[in-house]
Design a protein around this motif. Structure first.
Motif, mmCIF file in Angstrom:
data_model
loop_
_atom_site.group_PDB
_atom_site.id
_atom_site.type_symbol
_atom_site.label_atom_id
_atom_site.label_comp_id
_atom_site.label_asym_id
_atom_site.label_seq_id
_atom_site.Cartn_x
_atom_site.Cartn_y
_atom_site.Cartn_z
ATOM 1 N N ALA A 120 44.353 0.666 -43.505
ATOM 2 C CA ALA A 120 44.761 1.922 -44.470
ATOM 3 C C ALA A 120 43.013 2.698 -44.103
ATOM 4 N N SER A 121 43.220 4.438 -43.749
ATOM 5 C CA SER A 121 42.799 5.322 -43.816
ATOM 6 C C SER A 121 43.136 6.222 -44.373
ATOM 7 N N GLN A 122 42.257 6.853 -44.376
ATOM 8 C CA GLN A 122 42.009 8.611 -45.134
ATOM 9 C C GLN A 122 43.749 8.849 -44.785
ATOM 10 N N LYS A 123 44.400 8.616 -43.302
ATOM 11 C CA LYS A 123 45.802 9.115 -43.470
ATOM 12 C C LYS A 123 46.608 8.526 -43.580
ATOM 13 N N GLY A 124 46.681 7.088 -44.512
ATOM 14 C CA GLY A 124 47.628 6.683 -45.365
ATOM 15 C C GLY A 124 47.529 4.834 -45.270
ATOM 16 N N MET A 125 48.073 4.608 -45.305
ATOM 17 C CA MET A 125 48.969 2.750 -44.558
ATOM 18 C C MET A 125 49.831 3.380 -43.203
ATOM 19 N N MET A 126 49.218 2.139 -42.588
ATOM 20 C CA MET A 126 50.259 1.581 -41.397
ATOM 21 C C MET A 126 50.679 0.669 -41.429
ATOM 22 N N VAL A 127 52.199 0.497 -41.581
ATOM 23 C CA VAL A 127 52.546 -0.887 -41.846
ATOM 24 C C VAL A 127 53.387 -1.641 -40.752
ATOM 25 N N ARG A 128 53.394 -3.143 -40.037
ATOM 26 C CA ARG A 128 54.272 -2.869 -39.166
ATOM 27 C C ARG A 128 55.303 -3.762 -39.897
ATOM 28 N N MET A 167 36.455 9.702 -38.278
ATOM 29 C CA MET A 167 36.907 9.194 -39.850
ATOM 30 C C MET A 167 36.506 9.075 -41.111
ATOM 31 N N ALA A 168 36.223 8.986 -42.177
ATOM 32 C CA ALA A 168 35.927 8.154 -43.603
ATOM 33 C C ALA A 168 37.084 7.422 -44.062
ATOM 34 N N ARG A 169 36.692 6.093 -43.796
ATOM 35 C CA ARG A 169 37.450 5.393 -44.945
ATOM 36 C C ARG A 169 38.370 5.922 -46.331
ATOM 37 N N ASP A 170 39.104 5.241 -47.136
ATOM 38 C CA ASP A 170 39.969 5.469 -48.075
ATOM 39 C C ASP A 170 39.387 3.906 -48.777
ATOM 40 N N TRP A 171 38.422 3.763 -49.676
ATOM 41 C CA TRP A 171 38.566 2.372 -50.063
ATOM 42 C C TRP A 171 39.313 2.069 -51.038
ATOM 43 N N LEU A 172 39.465 3.761 -51.593
ATOM 44 C CA LEU A 172 40.386 2.603 -53.025
ATOM 45 C C LEU A 172 41.910 2.615 -52.470
ATOM 46 N N LEU A 173 42.292 2.924 -51.257
ATOM 47 C CA LEU A 173 43.484 2.591 -50.989
ATOM 48 C C LEU A 173 43.313 0.835 -50.552
ATOM 49 N N GLU A 174 42.098 1.084 -49.419
ATOM 50 C CA GLU A 174 42.016 -0.013 -49.251
ATOM 51 C C GLU A 174 41.802 -1.613 -50.228
ATOM 52 N N GLU A 175 41.450 -1.083 -51.073
ATOM 53 C CA GLU A 175 40.891 -2.107 -52.476
ATOM 54 C C GLU A 175 42.586 -2.404 -52.097
ATOM 55 N N MET A 176 43.098 -1.733 -52.898
ATOM 56 C CA MET A 176 44.606 -1.309 -53.484
ATOM 57 C C MET A 176 45.788 -2.722 -52.438
ATOM 58 N N VAL A 177 45.645 -2.561 -51.169
ATOM 59 C CA VAL A 177 46.285 -3.071 -50.631
ATOM 60 C C VAL A 177 45.319 -4.755 -50.000
ATOM 61 N N ARG A 178 44.711 -4.488 -50.552
ATOM 62 C CA ARG A 178 44.079 -6.099 -50.778
ATOM 63 C C ARG A 178 43.982 -6.429 -52.187
ATOM 64 N N GLU A 179 44.107 -5.655 -53.158
ATOM 65 C CA GLU A 179 45.477 -6.288 -54.502
ATOM 66 C C GLU A 179 46.675 -6.741 -53.969
ATOM 67 N N ALA A 180 47.346 -6.239 -53.247
ATOM 68 C CA ALA A 180 48.627 -5.834 -52.723
ATOM 69 C C ALA A 180 49.136 -7.605 -51.981
ATOM 70 N N LEU A 181 47.464 -7.460 -51.283
ATOM 71 C CA LEU A 181 47.693 -8.776 -50.961
ATOM 72 C C LEU A 181 47.760 -10.313 -51.319
ATOM 73 N N GLY A 182 46.733 -10.242 -51.820
ATOM 74 C CA GLY A 182 46.581 -11.140 -52.953
ATOM 75 C C GLY A 182 46.095 -12.086 -52.196
ATOM 76 N N ASP A 183 46.385 -13.262 -52.658
ATOM 77 C CA ASP A 183 46.029 -14.490 -52.018
ATOM 78 C C ASP A 183 46.726 -15.178 -51.139
#
Length: 114
Positions: free
Chosen positions: A42-50, A1-17
Motif C-alpha cells: 500500500a502506498s499513495q499510488k494505491g494497492m499492489m497485489v500479487r 513518497m509519503a505513505r497512505d496510513w489509512l490504506l495500510e490500516e485497511m489492508v491490515r484489517e483485510a489480512l486479519g489474523d
C-alpha cells in the motif's frame, strides 16, 4: 513518497489474523509478506497485489485495475488498484487480498522462515 496510513490500516484489517504475515517498508509504502514472499503493498499510488501469472484476468476486467509496471518492466500476475478504489471498495480490496493469500500460500516458504 509519503505513505497512505489509512490504506495500510485497511489492508491490515483485510489480512486479519492470517498467520505468517510480516510487514516491511518498501516501494515508497508498506509491504506485507506471507512466509517471506511479497504479497501486497500500500502506498499513495494505491494497492499492489500479487495474484500470480495467469490468475489476474478477473481483476484486470475491473476498469481501474492495471498490471503493475516497474520502470519499463511489466509484472504479469501483479495488479495495481488506484487509491480511490483501494480505499472505497471494501469488497474489491478484500477479494484481491484473499486471492493473493491463496496464491502466495501455495509457494514454498523461504528458508529460515518457518
Amino acid at each position: 513518497m509519503a505513505r497512505d496510513w489509512l490504506l495500510e490500516e485497511m489492508v491490515r484489517e483485510a489480512l486479519g489474523d492470517t498467520t505468517g504475515i510480516t510487514e516491511k517498508a518498501m516501494f515508497g509504502g508498506l509491504c506485507w509478506l506471507l512466509d517471506g514472499h511479497l504479497l501486497c503493498a500500500a502506498s499513495q499510488k494505491g494497492m499492489m497485489v500479487r495474484l500470480g501469472k495467469g490468475e489476474d484476468g478477473w481483476a484486470l476486467a475491473h476498469p481501474e485495475i492495471v498490471t503493475v509496471t516497474m520502470g519499463e518492466r511489466t509484472m504479469p500476475g501483479w495488479v495495481r488498484v488506484p487509491p480511490g478504489p483501494s480505499r472505497d471498495d471494501d469488497m474489491l480490496r478484500r477479494n484481491l487480498i484473499d486471492k493473493a493469500v491463496t496464491f502466495v500460500a501455495r509457494l514454498s516458504s523461504k528458508p529460515g522462515l518457518r
